[in-house]
Design a protein around this motif. Structure first.
Motif, short mmCIF file in Angstrom:
data_model
loop_
_atom_site.label_atom_id
_atom_site.label_comp_id
_atom_site.label_asym_id
_atom_site.label_seq_id
_atom_site.Cartn_x
_atom_site.Cartn_y
_atom_site.Cartn_z
N LEU A 72 0.82 -1.21 0.00
CA LEU A 72 0.00 0.00 0.00
C LEU A 72 0.86 1.27 0.00
N PHE A 73 1.98 1.23 0.72
CA PHE A 73 2.89 2.38 0.77
C PHE A 73 4.08 2.12 -0.13
N ALA A 90 7.74 10.26 -3.60
CA ALA A 90 8.26 11.52 -3.08
C ALA A 90 7.61 11.94 -1.76
N ASP A 91 6.37 11.55 -1.53
CA ASP A 91 5.67 11.94 -0.29
C ASP A 91 5.90 10.96 0.86
#
Length: 176
Positions: free
Chosen positions: A153-154, A159-160
């Motif tokens: 999911l991540f 970049a964030d």
């Protein structure tokens, strides 16, 4: 023995809890200055079979090792029981959950540890710090690391996605 909650005892308890939180942040970020601010220069540290001696060399080596090896580590502070003994001494029991990732034989392992710190805090020149610490280990769970960042999911390359780092590179050291 319980003390009445006066302004002085409440401030003492808050100062002691702030010191405990500084320790957790300092060890996790490998921040030597922050770690040293938690202990008196003549403090003693007993950290199981890993160390028994003056606290300052232990803290300096721990900060150096954390920065050099950059292990993932987080200390979570739980129950804190503070018994004030007069105006300048406190006996403190702190529950600590620790997550750490270590390599062994080329494989990463995640280790969870439930422990307690038994501290004697002393107030000197208006400041509370640890004078003696004895670690007590209650349980541990080691397992091979299987990090997938919430099953993908991540995206750790996005970049964030802000990843934790050691001092002074961690986001906690920037002020916006």
């Amino acid at each position: 023995m319980a003390h009445a909650n006066t302004l002085e005892t409440m401030l003492a308890r808050q100062d002691i809890q702030d010191c405990i939180m500084r320790y957790a942040r300092g060890i996790d970020r490998g921040d030597e200055e922050l770690l040293l601010s938690c202990y008196w220069e003549d403090a003693h540290e007993i950290h199981g079979p890993a160390y028994n001696g003056p606290a300052v060399p232990y803290l300096k080596e721990a900060a150096k090792r954390m920065k050099a090896n950059k292990p993932v580590m987080q200390h979570f502070i739980g129950n804190v029981h503070i018994e004030l003994e007069g105006d300048a001494v406190a006996q403190v029991e702190t529950y600590i959950l620790t997550f750490a990732r270590f390599a062994k034989d080329g494989q990463d392992f995640d280790t969870f540890t439930g422990a307690r710190a038994y501290d004697r805090f002393e107030k000197r020149e208006g400041e509370w710090r640890i004078a003696h610490r004895q670690a007590v280990f209650d349980w541990n769970r080691d397992m091979p690391s299987a990090e997938t960042w919430c099953l993908g999911l991540f995206d750790t390359g996005h970049a964030d996605m802000v990843m934790g780092a050691k001092a002074p590179d961690d986001l906690t050291y920037s002020r916006k």
